[in-house]
Design a protein around this motif. Sequence first.
Motif, PDB file in Angstrom:
ATOM      1  N   ASP A 153       0.828  -1.211   0.000  1.00 12.00           N
ATOM      2  CA  ASP A 153       0.000   0.000   0.000  1.00 12.00           C
ATOM      3  C   ASP A 153       0.862   1.260   0.000  1.00 12.00           C
ATOM      4  O   ASP A 153       0.570   2.224  -0.713  1.00 12.00           O
TER       5      ASP A 153
ATOM      6  N   ALA B 236       2.372   1.699  -3.437  1.00 11.09           N
ATOM      7  CA  ALA B 236       1.366   2.150  -4.403  1.00 11.09           C
ATOM      8  C   ALA B 236       1.047   3.628  -4.209  1.00 11.09           C
ATOM      9  O   ALA B 236       0.913   4.379  -5.189  1.00 11.09           O
ATOM     10  N   GLU B 237       0.943   4.061  -2.954  1.00 13.46           N
ATOM     11  CA  GLU B 237       0.680   5.477  -2.694  1.00 13.46           C
ATOM     12  C   GLU B 237       1.842   6.345  -3.157  1.00 13.46           C
ATOM     13  O   GLU B 237       1.651   7.422  -3.718  1.00 13.46           O
TER      14      GLU B 237
ATOM     15  N   ALA C  75       1.839   6.560  -6.907  1.00 12.74           N
ATOM     16  CA  ALA C  75       0.727   7.363  -7.413  1.00 12.74           C
ATOM     17  C   ALA C  75       1.020   8.857  -7.338  1.00 12.74           C
ATOM     18  O   ALA C  75       0.361   9.651  -8.018  1.00 12.74           O
ATOM     19  N   THR C  76       2.026   9.250  -6.536  1.00 10.88           N
ATOM     20  CA  THR C  76       2.381  10.675  -6.451  1.00 10.88           C
ATOM     21  C   THR C  76       3.273  11.124  -7.597  1.00 10.88           C
ATOM     22  O   THR C  76       3.511  12.319  -7.752  1.00 10.88           O
TER      23      THR C  76
ATOM     24  N   THR D  48      -1.833   8.088 -12.920  1.00  8.63           N
ATOM     25  CA  THR D  48      -3.187   8.328 -12.408  1.00  8.63           C
ATOM     26  C   THR D  48      -3.596   7.304 -11.363  1.00  8.63           C
ATOM     27  O   THR D  48      -4.378   7.609 -10.465  1.00  8.63           O
ATOM     28  N   ARG D  49      -3.063   6.094 -11.487  1.00  6.17           N
ATOM     29  CA  ARG D  49      -3.432   5.058 -10.529  1.00  6.17           C
ATOM     30  C   ARG D  49      -2.319   4.016 -10.495  1.00  6.17           C
ATOM     31  O   ARG D  49      -1.668   3.754 -11.507  1.00  6.17           O
ATOM     32  N   CYS D  50      -2.136   3.391  -9.328  1.00  5.78           N
ATOM     33  CA  CYS D  50      -1.115   2.360  -9.179  1.00  5.78           C
ATOM     34  C   CYS D  50      -1.621   1.291  -8.224  1.00  5.78           C
ATOM     35  O   CYS D  50      -2.265   1.592  -7.220  1.00  5.78           O
ATOM     36  N   HIS D  51      -1.336   0.049  -8.570  1.00  5.15           N
ATOM     37  CA  HIS D  51      -1.658  -1.088  -7.704  1.00  5.15           C
ATOM     38  C   HIS D  51      -0.374  -1.883  -7.504  1.00  5.15           C
ATOM     39  O   HIS D  51       0.338  -2.165  -8.473  1.00  5.15           O
TER      40      HIS D  51
ATOM     41  N   VAL E 204       0.750   0.174 -13.182  1.00  2.38           N
ATOM     42  CA  VAL E 204       0.679   1.634 -13.199  1.00  2.38           C
ATOM     43  C   VAL E 204      -0.150   2.084 -14.390  1.00  2.38           C
ATOM     44  O   VAL E 204       0.076   1.649 -15.512  1.00  2.38           O
ATOM     45  N   ARG E 205      -1.112   2.944 -14.119  1.00  2.00           N
ATOM     46  CA  ARG E 205      -1.928   3.539 -15.178  1.00  2.00           C
ATOM     47  C   ARG E 205      -1.434   4.959 -15.402  1.00  2.00           C
ATOM     48  O   ARG E 205      -1.370   5.755 -14.469  1.00  2.00           O
TER      49      ARG E 205
ATOM     50  N   GLN F  87      -4.277   5.478 -19.687  1.00  2.91           N
ATOM     51  CA  GLN F  87      -5.690   5.802 -19.542  1.00  2.91           C
ATOM     52  C   GLN F  87      -6.132   6.380 -20.868  1.00  2.91           C
ATOM     53  O   GLN F  87      -5.520   7.298 -21.395  1.00  2.91           O
TER      54      GLN F  87
END
Length: 194
Positions: free
Chosen positions: A114, A117-118, A121-122, A127-130, A146-147, A186
Amino acid sequence: MRQPRTAVNRTVLAAAGLALLLGGGRLASAGTDVLPGRPPAWWPAAPAGGVLLDREGLAALRGQDWWTPAVVTVGVLATVLFAVWFLAQVRVRTRSLLPLAAPGGAVRTRALADALAERAATVDGVTRCHARVHAGPRILRVRLRVRLAPDTTPADVLGPLAAATAEAERAAAPYTLDARVRLSHQKRPRPHVR
């Protein structure tokens, strides 16, 4: 935790493959002396023009007291054995608590995923990360999905993502990280004409 199961699977497969290879090689390279026209003397012989176990022979076996419990027991044991083996293959155990180099220090793999991923994402253009973290004996396998924003190229984000994974590797000090990043874009919303 996956290593012993993998070793047992590979050992069983190697033994079965070696036995089949040796048996097949022996049969393929042998002449008619290895495969005689008749079975060995200890093999039960079928009557001429008949079968080895006919209806009367099967009825005689079913009439024995031991037949039904033996068949049921073998069937149940085989079913349980294959079910346990199958469940052992499906279940993946991972260590959820990783001991760190600091005395008394530990981190959960989910918390590390987590945080990573955070942090990812910065990065500008993400735009988004898992993130997923799988713990091995000395290595952490990190998978990032990673998106990217529509106008972002992969070269724009790979450097900062490498810095984020290096930061995570320093935080998980006794472990080394094997990070893999999967990038996707995206899509821009298409204008709809009505």
